[in-house]
Design a protein around this motif. Structure first.
Motif, PDB file in Angstrom:
ATOM      1  N   ALA A  63       0.823  -1.216   0.000  1.00 41.28           N
ATOM      2  CA  ALA A  63       0.000   0.000   0.000  1.00 41.28           C
ATOM      3  C   ALA A  63       0.857   1.266   0.000  1.00 41.28           C
ATOM      4  O   ALA A  63       0.520   2.258  -0.657  1.00 41.28           O
ATOM      5  N   VAL A  64       1.961   1.237   0.728  1.00 40.36           N
ATOM      6  CA  VAL A  64       2.847   2.411   0.785  1.00 40.36           C
ATOM      7  C   VAL A  64       3.477   2.655  -0.582  1.00 40.36           C
ATOM      8  O   VAL A  64       3.527   3.791  -1.070  1.00 40.36           O
ATOM      9  N   ASN A  65       3.960   1.578  -1.226  1.00 40.57           N
ATOM     10  CA  ASN A  65       4.548   1.697  -2.565  1.00 40.57           C
ATOM     11  C   ASN A  65       3.547   2.272  -3.562  1.00 40.57           C
ATOM     12  O   ASN A  65       3.895   3.092  -4.410  1.00 40.57           O
ATOM     13  N   GLY A  74       7.448  10.763  -1.553  1.00 45.07           N
ATOM     14  CA  GLY A  74       8.538  10.028  -0.946  1.00 45.07           C
ATOM     15  C   GLY A  74       7.975   9.088   0.108  1.00 45.07           C
ATOM     16  O   GLY A  74       6.782   9.142   0.437  1.00 45.07           O
ATOM     17  N   TYR A  75       8.830   8.241   0.659  1.00 47.98           N
ATOM     18  CA  TYR A  75       8.381   7.249   1.652  1.00 47.98           C
ATOM     19  C   TYR A  75       7.729   7.889   2.884  1.00 47.98           C
ATOM     20  O   TYR A  75       6.612   7.504   3.265  1.00 47.98           O
ATOM     21  N   ILE A 100      19.398  16.096   8.798  1.00 46.22           N
ATOM     22  CA  ILE A 100      19.004  16.895   7.635  1.00 46.22           C
ATOM     23  C   ILE A 100      20.066  16.789   6.546  1.00 46.22           C
ATOM     24  O   ILE A 100      19.765  16.625   5.363  1.00 46.22           O
ATOM     25  N   GLN A 101      21.335  16.868   6.974  1.00 48.42           N
ATOM     26  CA  GLN A 101      22.444  16.776   6.025  1.00 48.42           C
ATOM     27  C   GLN A 101      22.461  15.403   5.350  1.00 48.42           C
ATOM     28  O   GLN A 101      22.687  15.306   4.143  1.00 48.42           O
ATOM     29  N   GLN A 102      22.210  14.350   6.130  1.00 56.21           N
ATOM     30  CA  GLN A 102      22.191  12.995   5.590  1.00 56.21           C
ATOM     31  C   GLN A 102      21.048  12.819   4.588  1.00 56.21           C
ATOM     32  O   GLN A 102      21.214  12.201   3.532  1.00 56.21           O
ATOM     33  N   GLN A 103      19.881  13.393   4.904  1.00 56.93           N
ATOM     34  CA  GLN A 103      18.733  13.309   4.008  1.00 56.93           C
ATOM     35  C   GLN A 103      19.014  14.048   2.709  1.00 56.93           C
ATOM     36  O   GLN A 103      18.696  13.554   1.621  1.00 56.93           O
ATOM     37  N   PRO A 201      21.159  -0.690 -14.605  1.00 55.07           N
ATOM     38  CA  PRO A 201      20.807   0.061 -13.400  1.00 55.07           C
ATOM     39  C   PRO A 201      20.166  -0.842 -12.354  1.00 55.07           C
ATOM     40  O   PRO A 201      19.451  -1.791 -12.696  1.00 55.07           O
ATOM     41  N   ILE A 202      20.444  -0.565 -11.103  1.00 59.95           N
ATOM     42  CA  ILE A 202      19.878  -1.325  -9.986  1.00 59.95           C
ATOM     43  C   ILE A 202      18.845  -0.432  -9.307  1.00 59.95           C
ATOM     44  O   ILE A 202      19.166   0.683  -8.875  1.00 59.95           O
ATOM     45  N   HIS A 203      17.608  -0.909  -9.241  1.00 57.21           N
ATOM     46  CA  HIS A 203      16.518  -0.114  -8.671  1.00 57.21           C
ATOM     47  C   HIS A 203      16.210  -0.543  -7.237  1.00 57.21           C
ATOM     48  O   HIS A 203      16.258  -1.729  -6.914  1.00 57.21           O
ATOM     49  N   GLY A 204      15.849   0.434  -6.412  1.00 53.91           N
ATOM     50  CA  GLY A 204      15.351   0.136  -5.086  1.00 53.91           C
ATOM     51  C   GLY A 204      13.878  -0.246  -5.199  1.00 53.91           C
ATOM     52  O   GLY A 204      13.291  -0.207  -6.283  1.00 53.91           O
ATOM     53  N   LEU A 205      13.240  -0.589  -4.100  1.00 54.88           N
ATOM     54  CA  LEU A 205      11.845  -1.029  -4.124  1.00 54.88           C
ATOM     55  C   LEU A 205      10.893   0.051  -4.608  1.00 54.88           C
ATOM     56  O   LEU A 205       9.829  -0.233  -5.146  1.00 54.88           O
ATOM     57  N   SER A 206      11.275   1.325  -4.417  1.00 54.29           N
ATOM     58  CA  SER A 206      10.407   2.424  -4.846  1.00 54.29           C
ATOM     59  C   SER A 206      10.605   2.763  -6.312  1.00 54.29           C
ATOM     60  O   SER A 206       9.904   3.605  -6.871  1.00 54.29           O
TER      61      SER A 206
END
Length: 246
Positions: A63-65, A74-75, A100-103, A201-206
């Motif tokens: 459902a989130v996807n 975004g997630y 914040i910097q990491q995001q 290319p390698i895709h993430g779940l999103s």
């Protein structure tokens, strides 16, 4: 705990039916896919598994996807959307400067990876080198055009800094090209990690591109036949399965 509660509460049928007209077929539900044009329903929703899957375009997830894909969120934003739908209170803690910097770094790496993916695909189909070397290789191996397009296969030119140079001219920072593993910076200068390779290319779940795999085509090359992106803020090899997104 809040995230798990949202995921457990969000009923996949209830969520999808806000956007798609579903009809029950056996244990599952069927409808027209909202992500591509189709006349014959190939969009299946499984209430028992809590997932959706389109057998036409390949998109699927929970459902989130679905909310992420359909509403272009975004997630965290998708979770908030579902929390509001089911009246689940979300208490957020204030982010630290480091968080914040990491995001911001993560988002920058995703952006530069998306750019590189488009660049590799364009090279495969539109450059003389890409068509003669990369595309001919895929054809020889029996890759159909629809498969090449679906998996967004590409080609990285032989030139030492083709991607690195073009990305910087296009406004992308060398810092993120290096952190993503696309570029290597040394005392002798900067150059492309994947030069002269066909690209996967390698895709993430999103669905975001988080890394790459590249195969060199030279038989006399004194380098690894296969090469993957190094670990980064967005790519953790042990947590990713190629093709899982599809």
């Amino acid at each position: 705990n809040t995230i798990q509660r949202i995921i457990d509460t969000a009923d996949i049928i209830d969520v999808v039916q806000d956007f798609v007209n579903l009809k029950k077929r056996g244990v599952n539900y069927l409808g027209l896919c909202p992500f591509h044009n189709e006349k014959t329903p190939s969009f299946t929703v499984s209430p028992s598994k809590g997932i959706y899957k389109c057998f036409g375009c390949g998109k699927g997830g929970n459902a989130v996807n679905f909310i992420m894909e359909h509403e272009h969120l975004g997630y965290p934003e998708a979770l908030k959307y579902l929390a509001k739908k089911y009246n689940i209170e979300v208490v957020e803690k204030e982010q630290t400067v480091e968080e914040i910097q990491q995001q911001n770094e993560r988002e920058s790496l995703l952006i530069v990876s998306k750019f590189a993916n488009s660049y590799f695909q364009e090279n495969l189909h539109k450059s003389d080198e890409g068509r003669a070397i990369g595309l001919s290789y895929f054809k020889e191996r029996g890759f159909r055009d629809d498969i090449i397009k679906k998996f967004e296969l590409g080609y990285s030119p032989e030139k030492r800094d083709a991607l690195t140079s073009w990305a910087q001219k296009s406004g992308y920072k060398l810092e993120f090209l290096e952190k993503s593993g696309l570029s290597i910076v040394s005392e002798t200068g900067q150059y492309d990690r994947f030069r002269g390779r066909v690209m996967f290319p390698i895709h993430g779940l999103s669905g975001n591109v988080i890394g790459f795999g590249g195969r060199i085509l030279k038989t006399d090359a004194k380098t690894a036949k296969y090469l993957n992106s190094p670990e980064s803020e967005i790519y953790h090899k042990s947590q990713v399965l190629y093709g899982m997104f599809y």
